[in-house]
Enzyme design. Structure first.
Site, PDB file in Angstrom:
ATOM      1  N   CYS A  90       0.813  -1.228   0.000  1.00  0.00           N
ATOM      2  CA  CYS A  90       0.000   0.000   0.000  1.00  0.00           C
ATOM      3  C   CYS A  90       0.843   1.274   0.000  1.00  0.00           C
ATOM      4  O   CYS A  90       0.334   2.349  -0.311  1.00  0.00           O
ATOM      5  CB  CYS A  90      -0.922   0.039   1.212  1.00  0.00           C
ATOM      6  SG  CYS A  90      -2.226  -1.149   1.071  1.00  0.00           S
TER       7      CYS A  90
HETATM    8  N1  CO8 Z   1     -20.570  -9.581   6.432  1.00  0.00           N
HETATM    9  C1  CO8 Z   1     -21.074  -9.826   7.654  1.00  0.00           C
HETATM   10  N2  CO8 Z   1     -20.318 -10.109   8.738  1.00  0.00           N
HETATM   11  C2  CO8 Z   1     -18.973 -10.158   8.561  1.00  0.00           C
HETATM   12  C3  CO8 Z   1     -18.379  -9.919   7.312  1.00  0.00           C
HETATM   13  C4  CO8 Z   1     -19.232  -9.634   6.213  1.00  0.00           C
HETATM   14  N3  CO8 Z   1     -18.741  -9.395   4.993  1.00  0.00           N
HETATM   15  N4  CO8 Z   1     -17.044 -10.033   7.437  1.00  0.00           N
HETATM   16  C5  CO8 Z   1     -16.784 -10.331   8.714  1.00  0.00           C
HETATM   17  N5  CO8 Z   1     -17.952 -10.406   9.403  1.00  0.00           N
HETATM   18  C6  CO8 Z   1     -18.132 -10.738  10.826  1.00  0.00           C
HETATM   19  C7  CO8 Z   1     -16.898 -11.442  11.387  1.00  0.00           C
HETATM   20  O1  CO8 Z   1     -16.929 -12.823  11.106  1.00  0.00           O
HETATM   21  C8  CO8 Z   1     -17.037 -11.151  12.861  1.00  0.00           C
HETATM   22  O2  CO8 Z   1     -17.995 -12.019  13.409  1.00  0.00           O
HETATM   23  P1  CO8 Z   1     -17.824 -12.580  14.917  1.00  0.00           P
HETATM   24  O3  CO8 Z   1     -17.850 -11.357  15.787  1.00  0.00           O
HETATM   25  O4  CO8 Z   1     -19.005 -13.482  15.072  1.00  0.00           O
HETATM   26  O5  CO8 Z   1     -16.502 -13.280  14.947  1.00  0.00           O
HETATM   27  C9  CO8 Z   1     -17.635  -9.742  12.895  1.00  0.00           C
HETATM   28  O6  CO8 Z   1     -18.253  -9.554  11.608  1.00  0.00           O
HETATM   29  C10 CO8 Z   1     -16.595  -8.666  13.123  1.00  0.00           C
HETATM   30  O7  CO8 Z   1     -15.482  -8.898  12.220  1.00  0.00           O
HETATM   31  P2  CO8 Z   1     -14.125  -8.138  12.329  1.00  0.00           P
HETATM   32  O8  CO8 Z   1     -13.633  -8.139  13.727  1.00  0.00           O
HETATM   33  O9  CO8 Z   1     -13.185  -8.672  11.274  1.00  0.00           O
HETATM   34  O10 CO8 Z   1     -14.592  -6.659  11.904  1.00  0.00           O
HETATM   35  P3  CO8 Z   1     -13.846  -5.305  12.005  1.00  0.00           P
HETATM   36  O11 CO8 Z   1     -14.738  -4.341  12.660  1.00  0.00           O
HETATM   37  O12 CO8 Z   1     -12.446  -5.444  12.506  1.00  0.00           O
HETATM   38  O13 CO8 Z   1     -13.745  -4.849  10.455  1.00  0.00           O
HETATM   39  C11 CO8 Z   1     -12.104  -4.707   8.706  1.00  0.00           C
HETATM   40  C12 CO8 Z   1     -12.989  -5.626   9.534  1.00  0.00           C
HETATM   41  C13 CO8 Z   1     -12.992  -3.804   7.858  1.00  0.00           C
HETATM   42  C14 CO8 Z   1     -11.232  -5.568   7.799  1.00  0.00           C
HETATM   43  C15 CO8 Z   1     -11.229  -3.838   9.638  1.00  0.00           C
HETATM   44  O14 CO8 Z   1     -10.636  -4.620  10.638  1.00  0.00           O
HETATM   45  C16 CO8 Z   1     -10.143  -3.089   8.908  1.00  0.00           C
HETATM   46  O15 CO8 Z   1     -10.367  -2.377   7.941  1.00  0.00           O
HETATM   47  N6  CO8 Z   1      -8.911  -3.171   9.388  1.00  0.00           N
HETATM   48  C17 CO8 Z   1      -7.782  -2.480   8.772  1.00  0.00           C
HETATM   49  C18 CO8 Z   1      -7.320  -3.296   7.638  1.00  0.00           C
HETATM   50  C19 CO8 Z   1      -6.350  -2.590   6.766  1.00  0.00           C
HETATM   51  O16 CO8 Z   1      -6.266  -1.403   6.664  1.00  0.00           O
HETATM   52  N7  CO8 Z   1      -5.592  -3.380   6.087  1.00  0.00           N
HETATM   53  C20 CO8 Z   1      -4.694  -2.874   5.155  1.00  0.00           C
HETATM   54  C21 CO8 Z   1      -4.639  -3.889   4.099  1.00  0.00           C
HETATM   55  S1  CO8 Z   1      -4.323  -3.263   2.619  1.00  0.00           S
HETATM   56  C22 CO8 Z   1      -2.665  -3.314   2.274  1.00  0.00           C
HETATM   57  O17 CO8 Z   1      -1.838  -3.205   3.057  1.00  0.00           O
HETATM   58  C23 CO8 Z   1      -2.284  -3.581   0.882  1.00  0.00           C
HETATM   59  C24 CO8 Z   1      -2.055  -5.019   0.709  1.00  0.00           C
HETATM   60  C25 CO8 Z   1      -1.823  -5.312  -0.724  1.00  0.00           C
HETATM   61  C26 CO8 Z   1      -3.085  -5.249  -1.541  1.00  0.00           C
HETATM   62  C27 CO8 Z   1      -3.834  -6.536  -1.580  1.00  0.00           C
HETATM   63  C28 CO8 Z   1      -4.956  -6.520  -2.586  1.00  0.00           C
HETATM   64  C29 CO8 Z   1      -5.851  -7.731  -2.645  1.00  0.00           C
END
Ligand code: CO8
Length: 374
Positions: A156
């Site tokens: 990123c």
């Molecule tokens: N629909 C419904 N429920 C869902 C979904 C969905 N789509 N997805 C997950 N849930 C559920 C989970 O299973 C979980 O359920 P439970 O509580 O029963 O276990 C619940 O919802 C909560 O899940 P999370 O704890 O995962 O939810 P968050 O509030 O943490 O949100 C995010 C998830 C949006 C991913 C958040 O954590 C986030 O954005 N974090 C930062 C991530 C980030 O910035 N990463 C950077 C990556 S990008 C990068 O560096 C480049 C990489 C190279 C590119 C790659 C390209 C492919």
């Protein structure tokens, strides 16, 4: 040191877009089908059923409303869940070259420059569609640029690290002007069958022209005041796809050969790191935070950007201080902060300052302080 400027930016946006509603419908159709096919194993507890995705969750957890993609037909086909992008023969431009040329042409026009003014091309992005020859050299040749070109990858933070490198090259005199181009085809390395991440990414390509002096016709040139780079190793965002995969066939096609992350940990660990780096940088430059007009942050998650902005500003940010493109583009990896800069900078007045800041896998953080030139 001689000043260096960002004199033009360009953006290529794919023609097709997928709304959250379309995405969730396709995912849930896939999940229903998979659960039906595996009903016996699910019933005896050997495997777990796939849980449905939801629009409400996606919007609340990420702020993402839609994403542009090169091909939506394959992504929305519950039997495929992967883009359809035909391979091209070697004598045709690659897809990343085509995207790069489109974005670079815009950046040059905005800067009031032609390819004859440019000496170098850096293709800086998260994933390259082949190992060699470099996509950057293909782009250089397609644009008719003499000089040199190379590819680089800092996930990123590729674009900001590329800008830092271009700045050094321009300062040292090894290039008069450098194009830093980020053709991100995130749809190709995302697991669209995993509800935890299927909504996160989109495709786009940005280009930035870095040079010594803005041309008098440059639309909105900015001087690079300072750039800071930081990396610290983390397994929380990882993709194990690579040339050695075939040396152990047991891993081919396994989940770890596409993007995966522990989003919660990334959120918790990266936000304070980014805020600290920006505050330390501004402090060392003796630039008061209140005098910074805009923060063009990496576009990964709306809540993440709000938290970082609150930590940096010490108050709630105004919407105009931290532009959001995530709602339409989703996370386009290294292109994200540059898309924000491209779309939200022309209104700034000479002397006004802003910060372009990327963060992501590695971990990596690239923070570039810029000032609107006259
Ligand atoms: N629909 C419904 N429920 C869902 C979904 C969905 N789509 N997805 C997950 N849930 C559920 C989970 O299973 C979980 O359920 P439970 O509580 O029963 O276990 C619940 O919802 C909560 O899940 P999370 O704890 O995962 O939810 P968050 O509030 O943490 O949100 C995010 C998830 C949006 C991913 C958040 O954590 C986030 O954005 N974090 C930062 C991530 C980030 O910035 N990463 C950077 C990556 S990008 C990068 O560096 C480049 C990489 C190279 C590119 C790659 C390209 C492919």
């Amino acid at each position: 040191m001689h000043p260096v400027f960002i004199t033009g930016t360009g953006l290529f946006t794919p023609a097709q877009s997928i709304s959250n509603a379309e995405l969730v419908e396709a995912f849930n159709a896939y999940a229903l089908r998979w659960n039906a096919e595996n009903a016996a194993a699910i019933a005896d507890g050997t495997i777990q059923a796939i849980q449905p995705s939801s629009e409400g969750f996606i919007e609340k957890a990420s702020g993402i409303g839609a994403r542009f993609v090169i091909d939506k037909s394959g992504l929305l086909d519950p039997e495929r869940m992967c883009p359809n992008i035909p391979e091209r023969p070697d004598d045709q431009p690659s897809l990343q070259c085509e995207m790069s040329v489109a974005a670079a042409t815009q950046a040059l026009a905005q800067a009031g420059r032609s390819t004859a003014d440019v000496d170098a091309v850096i293709v800086a992005c998260s994933n390259l569609q082949r190992a060699y020859p470099a996509v950057a050299i293909e782009v250089q040749t397609a644009l008719g640029i003499t000089g040199f070109a190379f590819d680089m990858n800092v996930a990123c933070s590729s674009a900001t690290f590329g800008i830092d490198l271009a700045r050094s090259q321009v300062q040292s005199g090894s290039a008069r002007a450098v194009l830093v181009i980020s053709p991100e085809i995130c749809s190709g390395h995302l697991e669209w069958r995993d509800r935890d991440c299927h909504f996160i990414f989109g495709d786009a390509c940005t280009a930035v022209l870095v040079e010594r002096e803005p041309s008098p016709s440059a639309v909105a040139p900015f001087r690079i005041v300072d750039s800071r780079l930081k990396t610290t190793f983390s397994n929380n965002i990882r993709n194990n796809f690579g040339f050695l995969n075939r040396a152990d066939p047991s891993g081919i096609g396994a989940r770890d050969k596409l993007f995966r992350q522990d989003g919660r940990k990334v959120f918790k660990e990266v936000c304070p790191m980014v805020a600290e780096i920006i505050l330390a940088q501004l402090g060392e430059l003796a630039i008061g935070v209140e005098s910074v007009r805009r923060f063009w942050l990496h576009q990964a998650n709306l809540n993440m950007n709000q938290l970082i902005s609150r930590r940096v500003l010490g108050r709630e940010p105004e919407p105009a201080e931290t532009p959001v493109i995530l709602d339409r583009y989703a996370n386009t990896s290294s292109a994200g902060s540059i898309i924000a800069f491209h779309q939200y900078r022309e209104d700034m007045k000479p002397g006004e300052r802003g910060v372009i800041c990327s963060f992501g896998a590695g971990y990596s953080v690239g923070s570039v302080v810029v000032e609107r030139a006259g």
